[in-house]
Design a protein around this motif. Structure first.
Motif, short mmCIF file in Angstrom:
data_model
loop_
_atom_site.label_atom_id
_atom_site.label_comp_id
_atom_site.label_asym_id
_atom_site.label_seq_id
_atom_site.Cartn_x
_atom_site.Cartn_y
_atom_site.Cartn_z
N LEU A 276 -8.37 11.07 -13.16
CA LEU A 276 -9.34 9.97 -13.31
C LEU A 276 -8.65 8.62 -13.39
N MET B 186 0.78 4.09 -2.85
CA MET B 186 0.54 5.53 -2.62
C MET B 186 1.64 6.36 -3.24
N TYR C 63 1.12 6.45 -6.86
CA TYR C 63 0.02 7.37 -7.18
C TYR C 63 0.54 8.80 -7.26
N SER C 64 1.34 9.18 -6.25
CA SER C 64 1.81 10.57 -6.23
C SER C 64 2.76 10.85 -7.39
N GLY D 55 -5.56 -1.06 -4.82
CA GLY D 55 -5.70 -1.06 -3.37
C GLY D 55 -6.64 -2.17 -2.91
N PHE D 56 -7.80 -2.25 -3.57
CA PHE D 56 -8.75 -3.32 -3.21
C PHE D 56 -8.09 -4.68 -3.40
N PHE E 210 -5.56 3.40 -8.66
CA PHE E 210 -5.16 3.33 -7.25
C PHE E 210 -6.15 2.52 -6.44
N LEU E 211 -7.43 2.84 -6.60
CA LEU E 211 -8.45 2.14 -5.81
C LEU E 211 -8.51 0.66 -6.19
N PHE F 260 0.62 10.72 -10.89
CA PHE F 260 -0.59 11.54 -10.98
C PHE F 260 -0.58 12.47 -12.18
N LEU G 296 0.84 -1.21 0.00
CA LEU G 296 0.00 0.00 0.00
C LEU G 296 0.87 1.26 0.00
N SER H 100 -6.50 7.72 -10.12
CA SER H 100 -7.30 7.43 -8.93
C SER H 100 -8.03 6.10 -9.07
N PHE H 101 -8.58 5.87 -10.26
CA PHE H 101 -9.30 4.62 -10.51
C PHE H 101 -8.34 3.43 -10.33
#
Lengths: 164, 508, 331
Positions: A105, A92, A95-96, A115-116, A111-112, A99, A88, A108-109
């Protein structure tokens, strides 16, 4: 290494190291050239804080030796699941860093979704729906209702052409 | 004055305006739950949307958003340990542990009642004492603010239970050190290493999201406790329950009463505000609590949640005193409110108060109506909001992480802040594993900047002399109270220790 | 939970597909009318001075139909330098972008706090201005600027001067300019920094400072309340809005300072593009939409455009450099 297997001791050492490094820079902070006689300079508080931290860190170290305070670290982390936590963290960080390239969009999509997955969610449709719904909802709220600008990303710009 | 109040009531309770405040509260609650969008940004973002409206309706809508956003902020602090505004940090101290024990509904209800009580007492004090209060808000000088910030630091004591005194002090010092990054009051860059990204210092939101929300979410992953759904399944039915037993009400009520009054008077001071009020109330209630209740603080104490939440809201009401009587915004929130008032052609200040009391009172009353509607609206919503926690952990954790990242991004729109946040989050996890408390770190960080600013100003004004510590009555009084707060427990434990033949207070 | 999740899934799927379409449409539509859109880059967060000016200008442009779409991008960090760096890095795709800035851009560049200066961008035009103002309590013994200077000459440590920003930034520098031009040693000034204009005002009213250096528009709002008086301000001539407030110039002090807010385009922007930006902004001042917004916010028009804006910036930079050198803040 057994000597380091003590929470209070390691914590005290880390803070001591930080405070010493901080003090090193605090002592050479630039001073205000226009106010050479100031009694309270840009260095005063940092130096004071560093010295106080060093004193208390030493007290903490002494207590960990003499008073036997602080439990074992090995004991504390027994059974910890490092893998998902580290994944995780990496996610993150990714992601940063991505980005600006991927845009709000896509990044973030992704990332989630990832993450899941890291957390053990294997229902793909559910994951896609939750991630997609959340990201879209947030995007609509922020850009459409509030007029905030969310970076569409270099990727989107490359596909769609320059939109400025 | 009576005429003004009546006109205000009439305006505020017209159907269209009631609808406005309703919409505002509702929107505000949800906007405020997103950590980056506190009351300040929520209002700033709503102002353009309200352009077409009649000024009274616009103001009432904004008032609704304002209260909604404050409550939304407390919600995310309680549910996911993510205090998005500094005023909600103390709410997370006990609110989050309560929610973790499966009492999310109860925690939110306590927060809602506390906010309501704080807002009500604040509004009453405002109505009765307005002309007199303008003077009070100007009686504090930098030296007094310095003493007040120092007093605020004593709230750290709440985290220095068994053998934790030195740790709490160390973490406070660490927070104070982090606060020195960036440009100092004399215009010098400190600890920026020539990197422009550090010029503005570390932002509060970044640090609070990294040390509270991220660290907590990651620790839960580490411990794997969320993986087995059994624990949370058991509690799910109770999750939304907001029933408070009469014993619990009796326990909280005095704390709420004290904190409302304390909060209001701290809020009047333009340089202190809601955050200091919440810390002071938290510290005060812990010190006033009897022995066994004291232990609960930081671990899900009802009083520990009610006190800062009440004080926070009372202070927000109090902060309207300098705005309405002097036209001076005392906080970022009132500065934005001032912008909103101005864009409706309402210039607050003593002249407004004398010349057109109707406008003055309708502003105050519509603010208060926002407070009432919030309670009416949110109590029925609480069971649903608290059910958020029953979202399966494998979905909830990434969502919490995502919202924390977004919150920080929305403030600066700078992705470097995100990387910095992840790094600080990782360090915070290490700190958590080593069992050092993070709350004092955030407290030191928040108070640090104001502490140094005020001390340096006081010293400049007093030409480098510390004489203000005893020559200014207000400073001296607060310093004495601070010393007593620190010394009484030590003396107490020394005496107890002697009885139990344990001479060293640090060793208990 | 599992069951509920699946039902949820089915009902949301259709909606999701719809949203994706909507989303793509919106993403594409942004690029269609590129010629008629202006994208504002704001170096600070939502709600600040830069933000409100950019959004005010953008709204007036959109309402009066001068541009079709105005969009806003906030990017804070480094006291404003992050946005500058961003504009320079991505210059080739920022053809529709206007970045808002103000006098501190010059001050901060001179003090080497920015790696860049305004010369790295393309100046377009200024829009509004605020002047420096010097404020005292109503019951203050100071009746004119000269009273302050007399008192200061007798005992420099006796006059505490409050300002809403740190040493060596705007409020301090403007005060230093006024003192220096009054013929006293500005280095002797006892400047007391507060972290916001409002707090500095409270400092003045609480009696711990004797003089406040702040922006004129903020000072007017406070003087209207009858708590303070404005002794002097740094405009070249008296202003219509406040005919009673004397300038420093008429009190014999040749100190003029304009804290402008204006727009910059990306480096290397084409002459035609700059021409179009300038024409649009010039037209703005004639619109009712702008007049309304300007009145509400209490802004003063300050339209310097074309080569005159370049000259103006150069002059302000030179003046500030001289002042900073005399104060010992610059070698």
């Amino acid at each position: 290494m057994r000597i380091l297997d003590n929470k209070d001791r390691v914590g005290g050492l880390l803070i001591l190291a930080f405070a010493v490094a901080y003090l090193r820079y605090a002592l050479v902070l630039p001073l205000d050239p226009t106010d050479p006689n100031a009694s309270f300079t840009s260095r005063t508080l940092p130096v004071g804080l560093a010295v106080a931290s060093i004193v208390f860190a030493l007290v903490q170290l002494a207590m960990s030796f003499r008073g036997g305070s602080g439990g074992s670290i090995r004991e504390a982390v027994r059974g910890y699941r490092w893998r998902p936590m580290l994944l995780l963290l990496v996610l993150m960080l990714g992601y940063s860093l991505m980005f600006q390239t991927l845009g709000f969009l896509v990044s973030s999509f992704t990332f989630l979704l990832l993450g899941f997955f890291i957390m053990g969610e294997r229902r793909i449709i559910l994951s896609v729906v939750v991630a997609g719904g959340l990201v879209t909802l947030l995007w609509a709220l922020l850009t459409q209702a509030f007029g905030l600008f969310l970076d569409p990303g270099d990727l989107m710009r490359a596909i769609v052409g320059s939109a400025g | 004055m009576i005429d003004g109040i009546l006109t205000g009531l009439q305006t505020a309770f017209s159907p269209i305006n009631l609808l406005m405040v309703f919409v505002g509260c509702f929107a505000g609650t949800f906007i405020g739950m997103l950590p980056g969008l506190g009351p300040v940004s929520a209002i700033a973002l709503m102002i353009p949307i309200t352009y077409g409206l009649d000024p009274a309706s616009g103001l009432i809508l904004i008032a609704g958003v304002y209260y909604g956003a404050i409550f939304g902020g407390s919600t995310s602090a309680i549910l996911i340990n993510a205090p998005g505004v500094s005023g909600a940090v103390a709410t997370a101290f006990d609110g989050y542990p309560l929610a973790q024990r499966g009492q999310a509904g109860k925690a939110l209800a306590i927060a809602a009642y506390g906010s309501f009580a704080g807002g009500t007492v604040g509004a009453i004090l405002l109505l009765v004492f307005v002309p007199f209060l303008a003077k009070v808000s100007l009686s504090f000088q930098s030296a007094d603010y310095f003493a007040l910030m120092l007093f605020g630091c004593t709230a750290v004591a709440a985290f220095s239970g068994k053998g934790q005194v030195v740790k709490a002090i160390l973490m406070t010092l660490l927070g104070l050190m982090l606060a020195t990054v960036g440009e100092d009051p004399s215009g010098i860059q400190r600890f920026t290493f020539g990197n422009a990204d550090f010029y503005d210092g570390i932002s509060f939101l970044l640090l609070s999201m990294a040390t509270f929300a991220l660290a907590e979410a990651l620790i839960v992953v580490l411990r794997g406790s969320g993986g087995s759904a059994t624990a949370s399944d058991l509690e799910k039915d109770k999750l939304g329950s907001m029933k408070l037993s009469s014993d619990e009400v009796r326990d909280i009520a005095p704390a709420v009463g004290r904190s409302s009054i304390l909060g209001f008077f701290v809020g009047i001071l333009p340089g202190a505000g809601a955050t200091i009020a919440s810390f002071l109330a938290y510290g005060m209630e812990r010190n006033a609590a009897p022995g066994d209740k004291k232990e609960e603080f930081g671990d899900g104490s009802h009083r520990g949640l009610a006190a800062p939440e009440t004080a926070n809201n009372a202070a927000s009401t109090g902060s309207f005193v300098p705005l309405l009587t002097l036209g001076i915004p005392g906080s970022a929130t009132t500065a934005v409110m001032l912008g909103a008032l101005l864009s409706y052609g309402v210039q607050p200040g003593p002249r407004r108060y004398i010349d057109s009391p109707a406008v003055f009172w309708s502003v105050i009353i519509s603010m208060y109506v926002g407070n009432i509607i919030l309670l009416v609206l949110n109590l029925p919503l609480i069971p649903y909001i608290s059910k958020l926690l029953s979202v399966p952990r494998q979905l909830l954790t990434p969502i919490i992480l995502f919202f924390s990242l977004m919150g920080v991004y929305l403030v600066s729109f700078n992705t470097i802040d995100l990387s910095m946040m992840v790094a600080i989050g990782a360090i915070a996890v290490v700190i958590r594993i080593l069992d050092y408390p993070l709350a004092p770190l955030l407290l030191g960080f928040i108070l640090g900047g104001m502490l140094e600013d005020n001390l340096r100003r006081a010293l400049l004004i007093w030409d480098g002399s510390f004489a203000f510590l005893w020559q200014r009555p207000i400073t001296a009084t607060i310093m004495v109270i601070t010393l007593l707060t620190l010394l009484i427990p030590v003396i107490g434990s020394l005496r107890d220790g002697r009885r139990a033949r344990h001479p060293d207070p640090f060793m208990e | 939970m599992k069951q509920r999740g699946l039902q949820w899934t089915a009902s949301r799927l259709a909606r999701f597909a719809g949203t994706v379409c909507l989303l793509l449409c919106l993403a594409f539509s942004g690029s269609v009318s590129a010629a008629d859109r202006v994208h504002f880059l704001i170096p600070g967060g939502a709600g600040g001075g830069w933000d409100s000016t950019a959004r005010g200008v953008g709204e007036a442009l959109a309402r009066s139909g001068l541009v079709e779409v105005a969009s806003y991008e906030n990017l804070s960090g480094g006291g404003g330098s992050r946005a500058m760096a961003h504009l320079i890095e991505t210059a080739d795709r920022q053809t529709n972008t206007l970045m808002i800035s103000s006098s501190p851009i010059i001050l901060r560049s001179l003090r080497n706090l920015y790696p860049q200066s305004y010369r790295d961008l393309t100046p377009v035009a200024s829009v509004v201005v605020d002047y420096g103002a010097f404020v005292v309590r109503v019951d203050s013994p100071y009746e004119s600027w000269q009273d302050v200077i007399d008192d200061f000459s007798a005992n420099p440590r006796g006059v505490n001067i409050a300002g809403g920003s740190s040493r060596a930034s705007m409020d301090h520098i403007v005060a230093a300019l006024a003192f220096q031009k009054s013929g006293v040693d500005a280095r002797q000034m006892k400047y007391i920094p507060y972290n916001a204009g409002g707090h500095a005002m409270v400092g003045l009213l609480s009696g711990e400072t004797q003089l406040l250096s702040t922006g004129l528009s903020e000072a007017i709002a406070l003087a209207d309340q009858g708590e303070v008086r404005i002794l002097a301000m740094t405009a070249p001539d008296r202003l219509e809005r406040v005919p009673d407030v004397p300038t420093l110039v008429e009190q014999g002090v040749p100190a003029v300072f304009s804290n402008w807010r204006g727009f910059f385009a990306a480096p290397g922007a084409s002459a035609a593009q700059i021409q179009q930006f300038r024409a649009t902004l010039s037209a703005l001042f004639e619109t009712d939409a702008w007049r309304t917004i300007r009145e509400l916010r209490g802004w003063t028009d300050f339209h310097v455009t074309g080569d005159a804006f370049d000259t103006f910036l150069d002059q302000q930079e030179q003046d500030m450099a001289v002042l900073l050198r005399e104060l010992g803040l610059l070698e």
